[in-house]
Write a protein that holds these residues in place. Structure first.
Motif, PDB file in Angstrom:
ATOM      1  N   SER A 107     -57.689  22.095  -8.653  1.00  0.00           N
ATOM      2  CA  SER A 107     -57.485  20.851  -7.904  1.00  0.00           C
ATOM      3  C   SER A 107     -58.745  20.005  -7.859  1.00  0.00           C
ATOM      4  O   SER A 107     -58.688  18.811  -7.575  1.00  0.00           O
ATOM      5  N   PHE A 108     -59.883  20.630  -8.155  1.00  0.00           N
ATOM      6  CA  PHE A 108     -61.149  19.907  -8.172  1.00  0.00           C
ATOM      7  C   PHE A 108     -61.579  19.696  -9.625  1.00  0.00           C
ATOM      8  O   PHE A 108     -60.930  20.185 -10.551  1.00  0.00           O
ATOM      9  N   LYS A 109     -62.656  18.990  -9.813  1.00  0.00           N
ATOM     10  CA  LYS A 109     -63.091  18.648 -11.160  1.00  0.00           C
ATOM     11  C   LYS A 109     -63.447  19.915 -11.934  1.00  0.00           C
ATOM     12  O   LYS A 109     -64.401  20.612 -11.613  1.00  0.00           O
ATOM     13  N   PHE A 189     -48.801  23.591  -5.244  1.00  0.00           N
ATOM     14  CA  PHE A 189     -49.978  23.826  -4.398  1.00  0.00           C
ATOM     15  C   PHE A 189     -51.094  22.837  -4.727  1.00  0.00           C
ATOM     16  O   PHE A 189     -51.764  22.321  -3.827  1.00  0.00           O
ATOM     17  N   ALA A 190     -51.301  22.583  -6.018  1.00  0.00           N
ATOM     18  CA  ALA A 190     -52.362  21.661  -6.429  1.00  0.00           C
ATOM     19  C   ALA A 190     -52.101  20.257  -5.892  1.00  0.00           C
ATOM     20  O   ALA A 190     -53.024  19.575  -5.420  1.00  0.00           O
ATOM     21  N   GLY A 191     -50.836  19.816  -5.953  1.00  0.00           N
ATOM     22  CA  GLY A 191     -50.495  18.506  -5.406  1.00  0.00           C
ATOM     23  C   GLY A 191     -50.762  18.422  -3.913  1.00  0.00           C
ATOM     24  O   GLY A 191     -51.270  17.410  -3.411  1.00  0.00           O
ATOM     25  N   ALA A 192     -50.435  19.509  -3.192  1.00  0.00           N
ATOM     26  CA  ALA A 192     -50.681  19.529  -1.746  1.00  0.00           C
ATOM     27  C   ALA A 192     -52.171  19.541  -1.444  1.00  0.00           C
ATOM     28  O   ALA A 192     -52.641  18.844  -0.524  1.00  0.00           O
ATOM     29  N   ILE A 193     -52.947  20.290  -2.220  1.00  0.00           N
ATOM     30  CA  ILE A 193     -54.396  20.361  -1.995  1.00  0.00           C
ATOM     31  C   ILE A 193     -55.049  19.015  -2.267  1.00  0.00           C
ATOM     32  O   ILE A 193     -55.940  18.579  -1.519  1.00  0.00           O
ATOM     33  N   SER A 222     -54.153  22.959   5.907  1.00  0.00           N
ATOM     34  CA  SER A 222     -53.576  21.670   5.501  1.00  0.00           C
ATOM     35  C   SER A 222     -52.305  21.825   4.679  1.00  0.00           C
ATOM     36  O   SER A 222     -51.450  20.928   4.685  1.00  0.00           O
ATOM     37  N   ILE A 223     -52.161  22.940   3.968  1.00  0.00           N
ATOM     38  CA  ILE A 223     -50.993  23.094   3.079  1.00  0.00           C
ATOM     39  C   ILE A 223     -50.102  24.259   3.495  1.00  0.00           C
ATOM     40  O   ILE A 223     -49.257  24.700   2.715  1.00  0.00           O
ATOM     41  N   LYS A 224     -50.267  24.758   4.725  1.00  0.00           N
ATOM     42  CA  LYS A 224     -49.491  25.931   5.127  1.00  0.00           C
ATOM     43  C   LYS A 224     -47.985  25.663   5.130  1.00  0.00           C
ATOM     44  O   LYS A 224     -47.181  26.577   4.887  1.00  0.00           O
TER      45      LYS A 224
END
Length: 333
Positions: A107-109, A189-193, A222-224
């Motif tokens: 999800s990060f660079k 999950f990546a979209g939520a993060i 935040s994504i629970k």
């Protein structure tokens, strides 16, 4: 004259904005509702009716009451097949954990992060039947898996029969769900993060927070909601696993899950009433499992913006203990 007046009043009533809006809503809703009733609720009602009969698809029907439901819990090949769902539930936890891990990284660079996401998501685009055939040849004696293990130094004679050995075949088949669904959950999950406020990550970096602390105190809370939803879908899907055992082994060698047995009873043995009862029992089990999961997560992790019930109770308990100490101190004086 009176008829024209009534007709005029009717058109005037239909011309009202409130009535007009409701008519438009009803007009657009009637077709989807009819389709939903015809292809969902009506067949479901008929299935409930069939579950009380000893019947085939064609022929006479005999009303047997709850006999089919009793057979579901007493036959060796019915309810006991549900224990195989534990393998798929275990696999679902593994794939959710891996999906969350990779999503937290990608999800990060990350260099070539998009390529990794594409490769991991690709198995989900392959249909279940094709996945079954892929792993059928993958696990076949002397084929892909055995060849790779021989390259690693293993002797073929010492390797188990991945699809025939009852001590490992269900593990082998359940593992296919990890390969297929991990990418889908990773993307969710990546979209939520990525939707989490970036200033929280910046503040954490300034404070020198490490990766685990960032995940525990920022990402997970935040994504629970997404995690809970995916776990519910994964567990309910595990209870109704069908494609992998049906395509890979045909339900043989002790791999027949609840859905596979239900399919055999309905289409091969023509026990439609018993199969319908099995479907109703499975629906009830899925509803109960979903409710229990919601209660579990609400108690330990909270729901949405709400705090976990466990945390609230601990705080209330600590507050009461503090108040009791203060009262005891005042009385001592």
């Amino acid at each position: 004259m009176e008829g024209k007046k009534q007709s005029f009043n009717l058109f005037k009533w239909l011309g009202k904005e409130k009535i007009n809006r409701r008519l438009v809503m009803f007009t657009f809703m009637i077709v989807p509702l009819l389709l939903l009733f015809t292809f969902t609720y009506l067949p479901f009602a008929k299935m409930i009716q069939f579950s009380f009969y000893d019947m085939k698809y064609i022929g006479e029907r005999e009303f047997v009451g709850l006999k089919n439901y009793i057979q579901v819990f007493t036959r060796d090949d019915c309810f006991r097949a549900l224990r195989l769902s534990l393998y798929y539930i275990g696999a679902s936890f593994i794939q959710l954990g891996l999906a969350l891990y990779f999503a937290s990284i990608l999800s990060f660079k990350t260099r070539a992060g998009g390529v990794f996401k594409g490769f991991m998501f690709f198995p989900y685009l392959v249909c279940g039947i094709a996945v079954g055939f892929i792993f059928k040849f993958f696990y076949t004696r002397g084929f892909v898996l055995d060849t790779v293990l021989q390259w690693c130094g293993f002797d073929l004679e010492n390797l188990p029969y991945w699809l025939k050995d009852t001590s490992i075949n269900n593990v082998s088949i359940a593992a296919t769900s990890i390969w297929r669904y991990m990418g889908q959950n990773m993307v969710l999950f990546a979209g939520a993060i990525m939707s989490v406020d970036s200033t929280l990550y910046e503040a954490a970096d300034i404070d020198g927070v490490n990766g685990w602390q960032k995940f525990r105190y920022i990402i997970f809370p935040s994504i629970k909601t997404i995690i809970v939803l995916n776990m519910i879908l994964s567990i309910t899907g595990s209870l109704s696993a069908f494609e992998p055992p049906y395509v890979i082994t045909g339900g043989n060698f002790g791999t027949g899950t609840y859905f596979v047995i239900m399919n055999k009873l309905a289409h091969e043995s023509q026990k439609v009433g018993l199969a319908s009862a099995m479907a109703i029992v499975l629906l009830i089990i899925i509803i109960i499992a979903t409710v229990l999961q919601k209660i579990f997560f609400a108690y330990f992790f909270g729901e949405g913006d709400k705090e976990a019930i466990r945390t609230v109770r601990k705080r209330e308990k600590a507050l009461k203990a503090k108040q009791a100490v203060e009262v005891a101190g005042k009385e001592g004086r």
